[in-house]
Scaffold this active site. Structure first.
Site, PDB file in Angstrom:
ATOM      1  N   GLY A 103       0.794  -1.230   0.000  1.00  0.00           N
ATOM      2  CA  GLY A 103       0.000   0.000   0.000  1.00  0.00           C
ATOM      3  C   GLY A 103       0.818   1.267   0.000  1.00  0.00           C
ATOM      4  O   GLY A 103       0.266   2.360   0.082  1.00  0.00           O
ATOM      5  N   GLY A 105       2.085   2.508  -2.449  1.00  0.00           N
ATOM      6  CA  GLY A 105       1.625   3.228  -3.639  1.00  0.00           C
ATOM      7  C   GLY A 105       0.137   3.532  -3.603  1.00  0.00           C
ATOM      8  O   GLY A 105      -0.437   3.976  -4.598  1.00  0.00           O
ATOM      9  N   GLU A 111      -5.421  -4.243  -4.384  1.00  0.00           N
ATOM     10  CA  GLU A 111      -4.349  -5.244  -4.265  1.00  0.00           C
ATOM     11  C   GLU A 111      -4.791  -6.373  -3.334  1.00  0.00           C
ATOM     12  O   GLU A 111      -4.511  -7.547  -3.580  1.00  0.00           O
ATOM     13  CB  GLU A 111      -3.070  -4.604  -3.726  1.00  0.00           C
ATOM     14  N   LYS A 129      13.593  -4.960   1.143  1.00  0.00           N
ATOM     15  CA  LYS A 129      12.231  -5.084   1.680  1.00  0.00           C
ATOM     16  C   LYS A 129      12.147  -6.133   2.805  1.00  0.00           C
ATOM     17  O   LYS A 129      11.101  -6.252   3.443  1.00  0.00           O
ATOM     18  CB  LYS A 129      11.255  -5.452   0.566  1.00  0.00           C
TER      19      LYS A 129
HETATM   20  C1  5RP Z   1       1.326  -0.251  -3.989  1.00  0.00           C
HETATM   21  C2  5RP Z   1       2.078  -1.382  -3.399  1.00  0.00           C
HETATM   22  C3  5RP Z   1       3.370  -1.724  -4.015  1.00  0.00           C
HETATM   23  O1  5RP Z   1       3.360  -3.043  -4.447  1.00  0.00           O
HETATM   24  C4  5RP Z   1       4.437  -1.513  -2.965  1.00  0.00           C
HETATM   25  O2  5RP Z   1       4.342  -0.191  -2.505  1.00  0.00           O
HETATM   26  C5  5RP Z   1       5.833  -1.775  -3.534  1.00  0.00           C
HETATM   27  O3  5RP Z   1       6.125  -0.826  -4.498  1.00  0.00           O
HETATM   28  P1  5RP Z   1       7.561  -0.717  -5.157  1.00  0.00           P
HETATM   29  O4  5RP Z   1       7.786  -1.975  -5.923  1.00  0.00           O
HETATM   30  O5  5RP Z   1       7.494   0.523  -6.015  1.00  0.00           O
HETATM   31  O6  5RP Z   1       8.569  -0.552  -4.030  1.00  0.00           O
HETATM   32  O7  5RP Z   1       1.667  -2.024  -2.456  1.00  0.00           O
HETATM   33  O8  5RP Z   1       0.179   0.044  -3.258  1.00  0.00           O
END
Ligand code: 5RP
Length: 232
Positions: A103, A105, A111, A129
């Site tokens: 989340g 993004g 999702e 991560k």
């Molecule tokens: C968007 C998400 C994305 O999957 C999460 O933020 C990872 O993003 P990124 O690959 O740009 O690091 O949950 O809501």
């Protein structure tokens, strides 16, 4: 490898291992998941993949699919009927038990709907991560109904969380999600049980989705700086 190359490598890896012709595929959101979408688009273009139907987790994913000519349907379309073969998506954090936060993004609601409706859930991340416990490097996002903001914040405080309304950049006021709702970003000082906290947050009236994913994915691929990808 730089950060973008790692994301591309892990995104391509997931597609090559999991996407097959005829699948109904959830298209994830973020700077990692977009590489999986691009790989699917390329394989459709080359004729290596046929009859793929996508469902987008966000406008970002939808627009990228449209740009690449990948057919996109709604979850409610009879061809999809509320369930998918596979979703490939990113994550903000992965803990040692393979629980996730998502989340970052702002796409957490769809999702989550799509992840919980997919037969196979593939998560693609870079090694940064991987965290010892959830909530250490990213707050937990909670999508809410506008009118419930203060009451939800009080309930979250009772669970030990401090919440901030996510503010937009290059727009005054809050981030408004693709579904038309604001997001609270929640930090917990004390360690919490992700399974119980996901359930507790969801039980607050006015909460539409939270970014804890305590139902573990089928596979997590971790892209590493040396160019390797490991399954976790
Ligand atoms: C968007 C998400 C994305 O999957 C999460 O933020 C990872 O993003 P990124 O690959 O740009 O690091 O949950 O809501």
């Amino acid at each position: 490898m730089d950060a973008d190359e790692i994301k591309r490598t892990v995104g391509f890896h997931a597609v090559e291992r999991h996407v097959r012709s005829g699948m109904r595929v959830g298209m994830g959101t973020g700077t990692t998941a977009i590489w999986a979408i691009r790989r699917i688009g390329h394989l459709i273009d080359s004729g290596a993949l046929t009859d793929i139907v996508g469902v987008a987790t966000s406008f970002q994913a939808q627009f990228e699919c449209e740009r690449l000519g990948i057919p996109v349907r709604s979850m409610n379309d009879p061809a999809i009927d509320g369930s998918l073969d596979l979703v490939i998506d990113g994550a903000d954090e992965v803990d040692p038990k393979r629980y996730l936060t998502k989340g970052g993004g702002g796409a957490l609601l769809l999702e989550k709907v799509i992840a919980y409706a997919s037969g196979t859930v593939v998560i693609i991340v870079d090694e940064q991560k991987l965290v010892p416990r959830l909530g250490v490097s990213f707050p937990i996002p909670v999508e809410i109904a506008v009118e419930a903001r203060r009451s939800v914040q009080k309930r979250i405080a009772a669970l030990g969380g401090a919440s901030d309304l996510r503010l937009a950049e290059r727009k005054m006021g809050p981030v408004i999600t693709d579904n038309g709702n604001p997001i609270l970003d929640v930090t917990f000082t004390d360690e919490f049980d992700p399974v119980a906290m996901e359930r507790d947050l969801d039980s607050i009236p006015g909460v539409l989705a939270n970014g804890l994913f305590a139902s573990t994915p089928s596979t997590i691929y971790v892209g590493r700086q040396d160019g390797s990808v490991t399954a976790f």
